[in-house]
Design a protein around this motif. Structure first.
Motif, PDB file in Angstrom:
ATOM      1  N   VAL A 142      10.346  -0.456 -12.150  1.00 44.15           N
ATOM      2  CA  VAL A 142       9.343  -0.700 -11.174  1.00 44.15           C
ATOM      3  C   VAL A 142       9.969  -1.270  -9.915  1.00 44.15           C
ATOM      4  CG1 VAL A 142       7.064  -2.059 -10.863  1.00 44.15           C
ATOM      5  CG2 VAL A 142       7.739  -1.477 -13.052  1.00 44.15           C
ATOM      6  N   ILE A 143       9.418  -0.577  -8.616  1.00 38.90           N
ATOM      7  CA  ILE A 143      10.070  -0.782  -7.509  1.00 38.90           C
ATOM      8  C   ILE A 143       8.907  -1.703  -6.720  1.00 38.90           C
ATOM      9  CG2 ILE A 143      10.728  -0.145  -5.177  1.00 38.90           C
ATOM     10  CD1 ILE A 143      11.995   2.311  -6.690  1.00 38.90           C
ATOM     11  N   ASP A 199       5.585   5.534   4.478  1.00 35.61           N
ATOM     12  CA  ASP A 199       6.595   6.481   4.570  1.00 35.61           C
ATOM     13  C   ASP A 199       7.980   6.111   3.630  1.00 35.61           C
ATOM     14  OD1 ASP A 199       5.012   7.609   6.524  1.00 35.61           O
ATOM     15  OD2 ASP A 199       6.324   7.330   8.133  1.00 35.61           O
ATOM     16  N   PHE A 200       8.097   4.619   3.260  1.00 36.97           N
ATOM     17  CA  PHE A 200       9.340   4.529   2.752  1.00 36.97           C
ATOM     18  C   PHE A 200       8.824   4.669   1.132  1.00 36.97           C
ATOM     19  CE2 PHE A 200      11.506   1.420  -0.155  1.00 36.97           C
ATOM     20  CZ  PHE A 200      12.621   1.537   0.049  1.00 36.97           C
ATOM     21  N   THR A 201       7.578   4.470   0.891  1.00 36.89           N
ATOM     22  CA  THR A 201       6.994   4.730  -0.510  1.00 36.89           C
ATOM     23  C   THR A 201       7.006   6.314  -0.771  1.00 36.89           C
ATOM     24  OG1 THR A 201       5.598   2.878  -0.382  1.00 36.89           O
ATOM     25  CG2 THR A 201       4.972   4.242  -2.029  1.00 36.89           C
ATOM     26  N   ALA A 202       6.721   6.913   0.326  1.00 35.52           N
ATOM     27  CA  ALA A 202       6.358   8.328  -0.062  1.00 35.52           C
ATOM     28  C   ALA A 202       7.862   9.091  -0.252  1.00 35.52           C
ATOM     29  CB  ALA A 202       5.959   9.155   1.313  1.00 35.52           C
ATOM     30  N   LYS A 203       8.927   8.406   0.283  1.00 29.96           N
ATOM     31  CA  LYS A 203      10.388   8.829  -0.008  1.00 29.96           C
ATOM     32  C   LYS A 203      10.802   8.589  -1.645  1.00 29.96           C
ATOM     33  CE  LYS A 203      12.464   8.026   4.450  1.00 29.96           C
ATOM     34  NZ  LYS A 203      13.412   7.141   5.354  1.00 29.96           N
ATOM     35  N   ILE A 204      10.260   7.618  -1.876  1.00 31.26           N
ATOM     36  CA  ILE A 204      10.431   7.150  -3.517  1.00 31.26           C
ATOM     37  C   ILE A 204       9.741   8.190  -4.283  1.00 31.26           C
ATOM     38  CG2 ILE A 204      10.068   5.372  -5.343  1.00 31.26           C
ATOM     39  CD1 ILE A 204      10.162   3.165  -3.133  1.00 31.26           C
ATOM     40  N   LEU A 205       8.536   8.596  -4.011  1.00 35.29           N
ATOM     41  CA  LEU A 205       7.643   9.167  -4.666  1.00 35.29           C
ATOM     42  C   LEU A 205       8.164  10.751  -4.611  1.00 35.29           C
ATOM     43  CD1 LEU A 205       4.157   7.890  -4.280  1.00 35.29           C
ATOM     44  CD2 LEU A 205       5.956   7.672  -6.069  1.00 35.29           C
ATOM     45  N   ALA A 229       7.125   7.726 -10.126  1.00 32.02           N
ATOM     46  CA  ALA A 229       7.881   6.283  -9.880  1.00 32.02           C
ATOM     47  C   ALA A 229       6.904   5.249  -9.763  1.00 32.02           C
ATOM     48  CB  ALA A 229       8.743   6.284  -8.664  1.00 32.02           C
ATOM     49  N   ASN A 230       6.916   4.264 -10.373  1.00 31.95           N
ATOM     50  CA  ASN A 230       6.184   2.831 -10.532  1.00 31.95           C
ATOM     51  C   ASN A 230       6.580   1.921  -9.127  1.00 31.95           C
ATOM     52  OD1 ASN A 230       4.788   3.394 -13.013  1.00 31.95           O
ATOM     53  ND2 ASN A 230       6.865   2.622 -14.032  1.00 31.95           N
ATOM     54  N   VAL A 231       5.668   2.116  -8.262  1.00 31.89           N
ATOM     55  CA  VAL A 231       5.709   1.641  -7.076  1.00 31.89           C
ATOM     56  C   VAL A 231       4.555   0.596  -6.740  1.00 31.89           C
ATOM     57  CG1 VAL A 231       6.352   1.883  -4.418  1.00 31.89           C
ATOM     58  CG2 VAL A 231       7.129   3.572  -6.136  1.00 31.89           C
ATOM     59  N   ILE A 232       4.863  -0.656  -6.556  1.00 30.00           N
ATOM     60  CA  ILE A 232       4.062  -1.517  -5.947  1.00 30.00           C
ATOM     61  C   ILE A 232       4.466  -2.071  -4.530  1.00 30.00           C
ATOM     62  CG2 ILE A 232       2.844  -3.875  -6.374  1.00 30.00           C
ATOM     63  CD1 ILE A 232       3.292  -3.213  -9.399  1.00 30.00           C
ATOM     64  N   ALA A 233       3.276  -2.107  -3.514  1.00 29.87           N
ATOM     65  CA  ALA A 233       3.387  -2.517  -2.316  1.00 29.87           C
ATOM     66  C   ALA A 233       2.346  -3.631  -2.163  1.00 29.87           C
ATOM     67  CB  ALA A 233       3.175  -1.705  -1.163  1.00 29.87           C
ATOM     68  N   LEU A 234       2.686  -5.039  -2.003  1.00 29.75           N
ATOM     69  CA  LEU A 234       1.847  -6.251  -2.129  1.00 29.75           C
ATOM     70  C   LEU A 234       1.922  -7.242  -0.963  1.00 29.75           C
ATOM     71  CD1 LEU A 234       2.728  -7.889  -5.251  1.00 29.75           C
ATOM     72  CD2 LEU A 234       4.447  -6.918  -3.772  1.00 29.75           C
ATOM     73  N   LEU A 292      -1.294  -2.895  -3.669  1.00 34.22           N
ATOM     74  CA  LEU A 292      -1.408  -1.354  -3.762  1.00 34.22           C
ATOM     75  C   LEU A 292      -0.412  -0.668  -4.725  1.00 34.22           C
ATOM     76  CD1 LEU A 292      -1.423  -2.377  -0.454  1.00 34.22           C
ATOM     77  CD2 LEU A 292      -2.608  -0.204  -0.279  1.00 34.22           C
ATOM     78  N   ILE A 293      -1.030   0.369  -5.478  1.00 39.98           N
ATOM     79  CA  ILE A 293      -0.197   1.032  -6.407  1.00 39.98           C
ATOM     80  C   ILE A 293       0.098   2.385  -6.343  1.00 39.98           C
ATOM     81  CG2 ILE A 293      -0.574  -0.821  -8.507  1.00 39.98           C
ATOM     82  CD1 ILE A 293      -3.060   0.680  -9.013  1.00 39.98           C
ATOM     83  N   SER A 294       1.129   2.858  -6.699  1.00 38.35           N
ATOM     84  CA  SER A 294       1.179   4.490  -6.685  1.00 38.35           C
ATOM     85  C   SER A 294       0.588   5.111  -7.786  1.00 38.35           C
ATOM     86  CB  SER A 294       2.837   4.437  -7.265  1.00 38.35           C
ATOM     87  OG  SER A 294       3.166   4.117  -8.190  1.00 38.35           O
ATOM     88  N   PRO A 295       0.415   6.390  -7.968  1.00 37.88           N
ATOM     89  CA  PRO A 295      -0.403   7.156  -8.619  1.00 37.88           C
ATOM     90  C   PRO A 295      -0.074   6.912 -10.198  1.00 37.88           C
ATOM     91  CG  PRO A 295      -0.108   8.530  -6.895  1.00 37.88           C
ATOM     92  CD  PRO A 295       0.819   7.217  -6.602  1.00 37.88           C
ATOM     93  N   SER A 296       1.057   6.772 -10.387  1.00 39.54           N
ATOM     94  CA  SER A 296       1.328   6.650 -11.950  1.00 39.54           C
ATOM     95  C   SER A 296       0.932   5.444 -12.528  1.00 39.54           C
ATOM     96  CB  SER A 296       3.060   6.486 -12.146  1.00 39.54           C
ATOM     97  OG  SER A 296       3.382   5.619 -11.507  1.00 39.54           O
ATOM     98  N   ILE A 297       0.440   4.469 -11.824  1.00 41.36           N
ATOM     99  CA  ILE A 297       0.061   3.371 -12.458  1.00 41.36           C
ATOM    100  C   ILE A 297      -1.496   3.419 -12.596  1.00 41.36           C
ATOM    101  CG2 ILE A 297      -0.310   0.729 -12.190  1.00 41.36           C
ATOM    102  CD1 ILE A 297       2.292   0.738 -10.409  1.00 41.36           C
ATOM    103  N   ARG A 298      -1.936   3.886 -13.558  1.00 43.69           N
ATOM    104  CA  ARG A 298      -3.314   4.356 -13.801  1.00 43.69           C
ATOM    105  C   ARG A 298      -4.457   3.044 -14.476  1.00 43.69           C
ATOM    106  NH1 ARG A 298      -0.480   9.305 -15.050  1.00 43.69           N
ATOM    107  NH2 ARG A 298      -0.775  10.856 -13.676  1.00 43.69           N
ATOM    108  N   SER A 299      -3.645   2.683 -15.699  1.00 46.26           N
ATOM    109  CA  SER A 299      -4.300   1.808 -16.380  1.00 46.26           C
ATOM    110  C   SER A 299      -3.781   0.265 -16.109  1.00 46.26           C
ATOM    111  CB  SER A 299      -4.296   1.987 -17.829  1.00 46.26           C
ATOM    112  OG  SER A 299      -4.911   1.038 -18.603  1.00 46.26           O
TER     113      SER A 299
END
Length: 599
Positions: free
Chosen positions: A458-459, A498-504, A510-515, A564-571
């Motif tokens: 998890v990033i 943009d940094f998150t988009a690079k990860i994805l 990828a599990n990404v959380i920006a908070l 904020l969460i990336s699309p893979s974090i659904r539930s």
């Protein structure tokens, strides 16, 4: 709606009212024997602005003997028939007024001035005053003009017209701001009101005269849109001793009448300066406690601890909040961690003592022995309280989660994205996102960290965007008000997006959380840029609209802190844990947020 550095300023209302210059006016003329409603006129700007007037009569309804705005209010007991013209006015004496008391009938001469609290560049509305006055008391002990009642029926539902309001005729039956302006300086009254902004250290609170206007279950008034203003909010101050001012929380009530002159100040807008305060009726608001994460859930929280440094007395309280109210999250993103000597400006940037003291306090409160990661900023490069060198930091529970340490991260080296065994990884962990970009000039740089939980990566990107300081107020004479601070936040949001988009791009799932403290609303353009197209999504929007808030400013319960969460974090489950913002004895002005999910 700013971060702490600007919200501290928002409490300095009384002392700041008369520190700015008046509007530029023509050379003084002279007018004899005019009435107060003539001076106030039917717009926000007096038709007598800049003129000398004599023989203005009225009954004294309030005397202010403290702060920089000293003087008294008078009101004509014989009003005209025009609802747009106020019958009250403030007489600015500069020093403590002598020889005048409530109930005195006075005759006043002086200069009519349009005074702009905060200066003309602030965009604030002006206050019509009589300055450099000479006055005579003609009688004492007179009955006061009956107060005008401000209530749900009298305040229009429409907030204001658009454009520059100063030249527009007042329409008090149509617009809420015009209604309040038509009562400027008058003796007014609210009755049995609900508190929507807790008492602050400067003896101010906020109430609403509209009980059901965007109400939430805890008694606050939610700010959920730029187009949906809360028209019933009124700030309350007092002409009495500070010691007598009630310690109120959101949801409490001021029962009975609260009565006094209606003022306008730099930070609170329209303010009832109470000569008579209602009685506080506590509704017993309790601090919330979230549920504990399950064995398979990763719990990630964000918490702005408000300029925390080793000299503070709040470590035990913050530890208790983290252990008992947040139930010891696996990862905690902390904002506003100050260096080891706080606001002392001597070049110190390390914060190991601050973080160690918090970790010790958490363990003493019965929590886990957290470990921490952070990067010291360059001295005086990240904004906030001068000398404090605030930064974000990660706490994590090593019994539940592991931190992936990769060396090389420092104050100015940007973190990158690479691929390790087919998965996205950080080049430095912890590392700072785009720290030399103009987007983060004099502002906190995002901190990225790589964690593993039950074998899953998890990033996490911890943020503290620039504050709303410098924005025009909701009561500005420019409508809609200018929000100049958004420019930098938009750049910051794009950098993190943009940094998150690079990860994805490196790893689609990828599990990404920006908070963190985003310092902007969930409906804002800042959030839209940060989310992008299927890159991140603000999880606070999973809550009902009435529950979306982490901060209370000027009686508006609103969102500043987000996860904020990336699309893979659904539930997932999300909770805004209300332990601070609604309380007069808060240890921070922000409520923490927590997300639980199965990576």
């Amino acid at each position: 709606m700013p971060s702490k550095s600007s919200s501290r300023l928002a409490a300095l209302t009384v002392a700041a009212v008369c520190t700015a210059a008046p509007l530029a006016l023509p050379a003084p003329a002279h007018a004899d024997s005019v009435r107060i409603h003539d001076l106030q006129g039917t717009t926000r700007i007096s038709p007598y602005a800049g003129q000398q007037v004599t023989g203005v009569t009225g009954i004294v309804t309030g005397v202010r003997t403290y702060g920089s705005s000293r003087g008294f209010w008078i009101q004509d007991p014989d009003p005209d028939a025009d609802p747009a013209t106020s019958e009250g006015i403030f007489v600015f004496t500069s020093s403590t007024p002598k020889g005048v008391a409530v109930g005195d009938a006075v005759t006043v001469s002086g200069t009519v001035t349009e005074y702009v609290p905060g200066g003309t560049a602030s965009g604030n509305q002006s206050v019509t005053e009589i300055t450099r006055p000479a006055f005579t008391v003609t009688s004492s002990g007179n009955p006061l003009p009956a107060p005008t009642v401000i209530d749900a029926r009298s305040v229009p539902s429409a907030y204001t017209a658009n454009g520059s309001l100063n030249a527009l005729p007042l329409r008090p039956g149509t617009y809420a701001l015009d209604h309040y302006e038509s009562l400027e300086g008058m003796n007014v009254q609210v009755r049995d009101t609900r508190v929507v902004g807790a008492t602050d250290p400067y003896t101010e609170l906020w109430v609403t005269v509209k009980p059901w206007e965007h109400r939430n279950r805890r008694g606050g008034t939610v700010y959920g849109s730029y187009d949906s203003q809360n028209t019933g909010r009124v700030q309350i101050q007092s002409l009495g001793p500070a010691a007598d001012f009630p310690d109120a929380n959101v949801g409490d009530r001021l029962t009975g009448p609260t009565t006094g002159p209606l003022d306008f100040n730099q930070y609170g807008g329209y303010t009832l300066v109470a000569r008579e305060l209602g009685t506080l009726e506590s509704r017993g608001l309790q601090r919330e406690t979230t549920r504990r994460q399950s064995k398979h859930e990763l719990a990630v929280a964000t918490y702005n601890v408000e300029n925390l440094d080793p000299g503070d007395s709040t470590f035990a309280a913050h530890a208790d909040a983290i252990v008992n109210n947040l139930r010891s999250p696996d990862i905690v993103s902390l904002e506003e961690i100050q260096d080891n000597n706080g606001s002392t400006d001597d070049g110190t940037v390390a914060a190991d003592q601050t973080l160690t003291r918090l970790v010790d306090a958490i363990e003493a409160a019965g929590g886990p022995r957290y470990e921490w990661r952070a990067i010291d900023p360059a001295d005086k490069a990240d904004g906030g309280e001068p000398g404090g060198n605030i930064r974000q930091a990660f706490l994590f529970n090593p019994e539940r989660v592991s931190f992936v340490d990769r060396p090389g991260g420092d104050a100015t080296t940007p973190v990158g994205v690479t691929k390790v065994r087919g998965k996205a990884a950080l080049t430095h962990s912890p590392g700072r996102v785009d720290p030399t970009s103009a987007a983060f000039t004099d502002s906190r740089k995002p901190l990225a960290g790589e964690f593993t939980f039950r074998g899953r990566t998890v990033i996490v990107i911890a943020n503290h965007f620039s504050s709303k300081g410098g924005d025009q107020s909701l009561t500005s004479h420019n409508q809609p008000p200018a929000r100049s601070s958004e420019t930098q936040r938009h750049l910051q949001a794009k950098a993190v997006h943009d940094f998150t988009a690079k990860i994805l791009k490196t790893q689609k799932n990828a599990n990404v959380i920006a908070l963190g403290d985003i310092n902007d609303f969930e409906f804002s353009e800042t959030t839209r840029i940060l989310e992008g197209e299927n890159t991140l999504w603000s999880a606070i929007k999973s809550l009902p609209r009435s529950e979306r808030y982490s901060y209370v400013y000027q009686g508006n319960s609103q969102v500043l802190d987000q996860i904020l969460i990336s699309p893979s974090i659904r539930s997932f489950s999300y909770d805004s844990v209300h332990i601070n913002a609604e309380f007069h004895d808060q240890i921070s002005d922000h409520d923490p947020q927590i997300l639980r999910f199965r990576p």
